[in-house]
Write an enzyme that holds these catalytic residues in place. Structure first.
Site, PDB file in Angstrom:
ATOM      1  N   ARG A  31      78.259  -9.354  29.686  1.00 40.05           N
ATOM      2  CA  ARG A  31      79.123 -10.292  28.968  1.00 40.05           C
ATOM      3  C   ARG A  31      80.458 -10.456  29.693  1.00 40.05           C
ATOM      4  O   ARG A  31      81.019  -9.478  30.197  1.00 40.05           O
ATOM      5  CB  ARG A  31      79.377  -9.811  27.535  1.00 40.05           C
ATOM      6  N   ASP A  32      80.942 -11.700  29.722  1.00 41.46           N
ATOM      7  CA  ASP A  32      82.251 -11.978  30.313  1.00 41.46           C
ATOM      8  C   ASP A  32      83.332 -11.291  29.484  1.00 41.46           C
ATOM      9  O   ASP A  32      83.285 -11.295  28.248  1.00 41.46           O
ATOM     10  CB  ASP A  32      82.493 -13.495  30.353  1.00 41.46           C
ATOM     11  N   ILE A  33      84.299 -10.707  30.155  1.00 41.46           N
ATOM     12  CA  ILE A  33      85.350  -9.954  29.477  1.00 41.46           C
ATOM     13  C   ILE A  33      86.296 -10.875  28.690  1.00 41.46           C
ATOM     14  O   ILE A  33      86.913 -10.446  27.715  1.00 41.46           O
ATOM     15  CB  ILE A  33      86.124  -9.089  30.497  1.00 41.46           C
ATOM     16  N   GLU A  97      87.235 -17.343  40.703  1.00 40.76           N
ATOM     17  CA  GLU A  97      88.247 -16.270  40.659  1.00 40.76           C
ATOM     18  C   GLU A  97      87.713 -14.972  41.243  1.00 40.76           C
ATOM     19  O   GLU A  97      88.456 -14.209  41.844  1.00 40.76           O
ATOM     20  CB  GLU A  97      88.706 -16.029  39.214  1.00 40.76           C
ATOM     21  N   VAL A  98      86.429 -14.699  41.031  1.00 43.22           N
ATOM     22  CA  VAL A  98      85.824 -13.461  41.528  1.00 43.22           C
ATOM     23  C   VAL A  98      84.856 -13.837  42.653  1.00 43.22           C
ATOM     24  O   VAL A  98      83.901 -14.601  42.431  1.00 43.22           O
ATOM     25  CB  VAL A  98      85.090 -12.699  40.398  1.00 43.22           C
ATOM     26  N   HIS A 102      78.311 -15.718  41.056  1.00 45.20           N
ATOM     27  CA  HIS A 102      77.823 -15.453  39.707  1.00 45.20           C
ATOM     28  C   HIS A 102      77.562 -16.759  38.987  1.00 45.20           C
ATOM     29  O   HIS A 102      78.218 -17.768  39.242  1.00 45.20           O
ATOM     30  CB  HIS A 102      78.834 -14.609  38.909  1.00 45.20           C
TER      31      HIS A 102
HETATM   32  P1  5GP Z   1      84.942 -17.456  38.094  1.00 43.31           P
HETATM   33  O1  5GP Z   1      86.222 -18.155  37.740  1.00 43.31           O
HETATM   34  O2  5GP Z   1      85.089 -16.627  39.351  1.00 43.31           O
HETATM   35  O3  5GP Z   1      83.757 -18.377  38.147  1.00 43.31           O
HETATM   36  O4  5GP Z   1      84.640 -16.490  36.890  1.00 43.31           O
HETATM   37  C1  5GP Z   1      84.983 -15.142  36.875  1.00 43.31           C
HETATM   38  C2  5GP Z   1      84.715 -14.624  35.482  1.00 43.31           C
HETATM   39  O5  5GP Z   1      84.687 -13.212  35.531  1.00 43.31           O
HETATM   40  C3  5GP Z   1      85.798 -15.007  34.464  1.00 43.31           C
HETATM   41  O6  5GP Z   1      85.192 -15.736  33.395  1.00 43.31           O
HETATM   42  C4  5GP Z   1      86.367 -13.663  34.019  1.00 43.31           C
HETATM   43  O7  5GP Z   1      86.696 -13.644  32.635  1.00 43.31           O
HETATM   44  C5  5GP Z   1      85.255 -12.696  34.357  1.00 43.31           C
HETATM   45  N1  5GP Z   1      85.708 -11.353  34.671  1.00 43.31           N
HETATM   46  C6  5GP Z   1      86.713 -11.010  35.539  1.00 43.31           C
HETATM   47  N2  5GP Z   1      86.853  -9.677  35.592  1.00 43.31           N
HETATM   48  C7  5GP Z   1      85.905  -9.150  34.776  1.00 43.31           C
HETATM   49  C8  5GP Z   1      85.547  -7.805  34.428  1.00 43.31           C
HETATM   50  O8  5GP Z   1      86.134  -6.827  34.884  1.00 43.31           O
HETATM   51  N3  5GP Z   1      84.523  -7.648  33.539  1.00 43.31           N
HETATM   52  C9  5GP Z   1      83.842  -8.713  33.013  1.00 43.31           C
HETATM   53  N4  5GP Z   1      82.852  -8.446  32.157  1.00 43.31           N
HETATM   54  N5  5GP Z   1      84.150  -9.999  33.328  1.00 43.31           N
HETATM   55  C10 5GP Z   1      85.165 -10.212  34.188  1.00 43.31           C
END
Ligand code: 5GP
Length: 118
Positions: A31-33, A97-98, A102
């Site tokens: 699950r997303d945090i 962001e990550v 994903h």
């Molecule tokens: P992006 O913007 O890279 O597509 O999405 C990254 C997602 O990773 C965001 O929705 C953010 O809330 C989630 N996220 C970032 N750090 C963590 C974490 O430590 N744990 C979890 N479960 N989700 C994370």
């Protein structure tokens, strides 16, 4: 781009906590945090692939697995019939962001238009 590990590698190895929903030899789902919808799940290849730009034909099995796991989790979450959205962001303009590729599985309410309105 050098493939530097992110927090997702630690989640995959279960070194830091996350609500893990699924794991096999190719992908992990949790699950997303900071959920942006009632259901917000991240489905991640276990292999560190920073962005879609680094996907190769060797990754096709894992990339397909993202979809079959998304389908199963959507059913499990009870959102399959109403519908949901799958998103893969890439780099800055995509809002990534990550930097560990994903797929977002979002649902549980009407999600509105594809892009935020200006
Ligand atoms: P992006 O913007 O890279 O597509 O999405 C990254 C997602 O990773 C965001 O929705 C953010 O809330 C989630 N996220 C970032 N750090 C963590 C974490 O430590 N744990 C979890 N479960 N989700 C994370």
């Amino acid at each position: 781009m050098t493939a530097e590990e992110t927090i997702f590698s630690k989640i995959i190895r279960q070194e830091i906590p996350a609500t893990l929903l699924y794991q096999d030899d190719l992908v992990t789902a949790f699950r997303d945090i900071q959920p942006k919808a009632p259901t917000h799940i991240l489905i991640v290849p276990n292999k560190l692939i920073p962005t879609v730009n680094q996907v190769t034909s060797d990754d096709e099995l894992a990339m397909g697995r993202l979809f079959t796991v998304a389908r199963k989790l959507a059913e499990q979450e009870g959102i399959a019939e109403d519908g949901y959205r799958l998103i893969v962001n890439c780099n800055r303009h995509g809002g990534q962001e990550v930097y560990h590729l994903h797929m977002h599985l979002l649902g549980g309410e009407p999600l509105g238009g594809l892009l935020p309105q200006a």
